[in-house]
Motif scaffolding. Structure first.
Motif, PDB file in Angstrom:
ATOM      1  N   SER A 143     -32.435  18.261 -29.864  1.00 54.01           N
ATOM      2  CA  SER A 143     -31.390  19.274 -30.069  1.00 54.01           C
ATOM      3  C   SER A 143     -30.467  19.366 -28.860  1.00 54.01           C
ATOM      4  N   ALA A 144     -31.040  19.274 -27.658  1.00 57.79           N
ATOM      5  CA  ALA A 144     -30.200  19.303 -26.453  1.00 57.79           C
ATOM      6  C   ALA A 144     -29.290  18.085 -26.402  1.00 57.79           C
ATOM      7  N   GLY A 145     -29.815  16.948 -26.825  1.00 54.69           N
ATOM      8  CA  GLY A 145     -28.999  15.746 -26.858  1.00 54.69           C
ATOM      9  C   GLY A 145     -27.839  15.863 -27.827  1.00 54.69           C
ATOM     10  N   LEU A 146     -28.086  16.494 -29.003  1.00 54.12           N
ATOM     11  CA  LEU A 146     -27.011  16.679 -29.977  1.00 54.12           C
ATOM     12  C   LEU A 146     -25.922  17.586 -29.432  1.00 54.12           C
ATOM     13  N   ARG A 147     -26.296  18.651 -28.717  1.00 50.08           N
ATOM     14  CA  ARG A 147     -25.285  19.542 -28.134  1.00 50.08           C
ATOM     15  C   ARG A 147     -24.456  18.807 -27.088  1.00 50.08           C
ATOM     16  N   GLY A 171     -25.231  11.627 -20.494  1.00 46.63           N
ATOM     17  CA  GLY A 171     -25.893  12.917 -20.403  1.00 46.63           C
ATOM     18  C   GLY A 171     -27.014  12.885 -19.387  1.00 46.63           C
ATOM     19  N   VAL A 172     -27.090  13.943 -18.562  1.00 43.01           N
ATOM     20  CA  VAL A 172     -28.162  14.073 -17.568  1.00 43.01           C
ATOM     21  C   VAL A 172     -28.629  15.524 -17.537  1.00 43.01           C
ATOM     22  N   GLY A 173     -29.855  15.717 -17.131  1.00 42.55           N
ATOM     23  CA  GLY A 173     -30.368  17.074 -16.951  1.00 42.55           C
ATOM     24  C   GLY A 173     -30.202  17.572 -15.538  1.00 42.55           C
ATOM     25  N   GLU A 174     -30.174  16.645 -14.567  1.00 43.60           N
ATOM     26  CA  GLU A 174     -30.002  16.971 -13.157  1.00 43.60           C
ATOM     27  C   GLU A 174     -29.588  15.696 -12.429  1.00 43.60           C
ATOM     28  N   PHE A 175     -29.263  15.858 -11.144  1.00 41.96           N
ATOM     29  CA  PHE A 175     -28.888  14.705 -10.326  1.00 41.96           C
ATOM     30  C   PHE A 175     -29.991  14.487  -9.292  1.00 41.96           C
ATOM     31  N   ALA A 176     -30.850  13.512  -9.575  1.00 40.14           N
ATOM     32  CA  ALA A 176     -31.984  13.246  -8.694  1.00 40.14           C
ATOM     33  C   ALA A 176     -32.468  11.822  -8.920  1.00 40.14           C
ATOM     34  N   HIS A 177     -32.972  11.220  -7.861  1.00 37.95           N
ATOM     35  CA  HIS A 177     -33.490   9.858  -7.938  1.00 37.95           C
ATOM     36  C   HIS A 177     -34.619   9.783  -8.969  1.00 37.95           C
ATOM     37  N   GLY A 178     -34.494   8.870  -9.915  1.00 35.06           N
ATOM     38  CA  GLY A 178     -35.518   8.681 -10.928  1.00 35.06           C
ATOM     39  C   GLY A 178     -35.364   9.531 -12.170  1.00 35.06           C
ATOM     40  N   SER A 179     -34.435  10.488 -12.179  1.00 36.23           N
ATOM     41  CA  SER A 179     -34.224  11.314 -13.378  1.00 36.23           C
ATOM     42  C   SER A 179     -33.541  10.485 -14.459  1.00 36.23           C
ATOM     43  N   PRO A 180     -33.799  10.795 -15.736  1.00 41.41           N
ATOM     44  CA  PRO A 180     -33.232   9.977 -16.814  1.00 41.41           C
ATOM     45  C   PRO A 180     -31.761  10.284 -17.073  1.00 41.41           C
TER      46      PRO A 180
END
Length: 379
Positions: A143-147, A171-180
């Protein structure tokens, strides 16, 4: 894509460019581009070249485009597009943009900033942009991806009407090494590289530009006052006036002497600082200092920066306002929109009659590019 470096000391673009060749590097470069890592609920737009060949702004919007819990409301800041004007935390701004009749658009919580950005890109001749949507779990959650996809689609739609292509949307959830991260318009995904390892981070570190932890941290920086600061204006409310060009030249030389002393590690006592602050209230002195700043921007341990910070932290409102104006102008010339806005807004708060600070804020909101402002100021 390429990202701009800094403005050279002669008022023209520094020929250095940073080439970004992968989504991982693009995403990891954003905290350095903006000067802070944008939080969840942000849409970051990296504009390509404008019609005159200059690099476009890096735009951050925080206006609840994504909807749902966890999306913060707008900050009421034209820089972030909270009122539909769009805005840039690198430089630039945009006005509202209307579509043609009968043209369906993606449905999102608020697509006004996307329309405003499209208006800006059309006016400035920006042909292409990259998007990064920051939303919790959008790289992994359905759902978050669709938004996040809906938000990116709104930007793609309005920018497309303006003739600006969205080259990539991530799309990212945060800015950090290794985050998707995830490609919002495709099937590609991956993990981020270290934001401190990017070429832009290295360039900014060399130039003495420090990345803050958040936008609020930058705003607080320009609001701080020293313990025991002077808050009573000893000059009254009337404009300061020096008698003739010789007095103005003498005041400018005294300002430059104070700069050199601070660069050499000396200190200014309160009486000396008060004298410098007083003469900066003279419009002719202020304008000459401003003009010389346009000719030669600030470096990390520049005595002018040290002097203006001392005035901003220790002197009363009108003197503080002029110092913040000069710090804001220096940030604007260097292409650091978030620092420019924070300093200039603090300057207006310290002295609402500071018309030059208001003028620069207007230029910031309406997308006046740093190199254009600098050439006008240096004339």
């Amino acid at each position: 894509m390429t990202a701009n470096g800094r403005i050279g000391d002669d008022g023209v673009d520094d020929p250095r460019t940073v080439v970004i060749s992968s989504p991982e590097e693009l995403i990891a470069s954003i905290p350095s581009m903006l000067g802070f890592p944008p939080g969840p609920g942000s849409v970051v737009v990296i504009c390509g070249r404008t019609a005159d060949g200059h690099a476009g702004p890096v735009v951050r919007m925080d206006v609840g485009l994504l909807g749902g819990p966890g999306s913060p409301p707008g900050e009421g800041d034209g820089r972030d597009g909270a009122d539909g004007r769009g805005g840039a935390d690198g430089w630039g701004g945009a006005e509202d943009c209307r579509s043609g009749e009968g043209e369906p658009s993606p449905v999102v919580a608020d697509d006004g900033p996307a329309r405003g950005l499209a208006r800006f890109c059309s006016r400035e001749g920006v042909t292409d942009v990259h998007l990064v949507v920051v939303h919790e779990d959008c790289a992994d959650g359905h759902s978050a991806g669709l938004r996040a996809e809906d938000a990116a689609a709104a930007f793609e739609y309005w920018l497309g009407l303006a003739g600006t292509q969205v080259v990539g949307a991530y799309g990212v959830g945060e800015f950090a090494h290794g985050s998707p991260w995830v490609d919002l318009f495709g099937m590609v995904r991956g993990t981020q590289v270290d934001p401190d390892s990017t070429e832009i981070a290295a360039v900014h570190a060399f130039d003495g530009r420090v990345r803050a932890g958040s936008r609020a941290e930058i705003e607080r920086l320009y609001q701080v006052r020293d313990h025991g600061a002077c808050d009573d204006d000893p000059h009254g409310r009337g404009p300061a006036r020096l008698e003739g060009a010789l007095e103005v030249d003498r005041a400018v030389r005294a300002h430059e002497d104070a700069e050199r002393r601070l660069e050499d590690g000396e200190e200014l006592d309160d009486d000396e600082l008060a004298g410098i602050g007083r003469v900066l209230l003279d419009i002719a002195v202020r304008d000459e200092v401003y003009r010389r700043l346009a000719h030669r921007g600030l470096c990390d341990r520049d005595g002018r920066r040290l002097l203006w910070w001392s005035l901003a932290r220790r002197r009363p409102g009108r003197e503080r306002s002029v110092a913040l104006l000069l710090l804001g102008a220096a940030a604007y010339f260097a292409g650091s929109g978030v620092h420019a806005r924070s300093a200039l807004e603090a300057a207006v708060a310290a002295d609402p009659a500071n018309s030059l600070a208001r003028l620069l804020l207007h230029g910031l909101e309406n997308g006046l590019a740093p190199e254009r402002l600098r050439r006008v100021a240096a004339a």
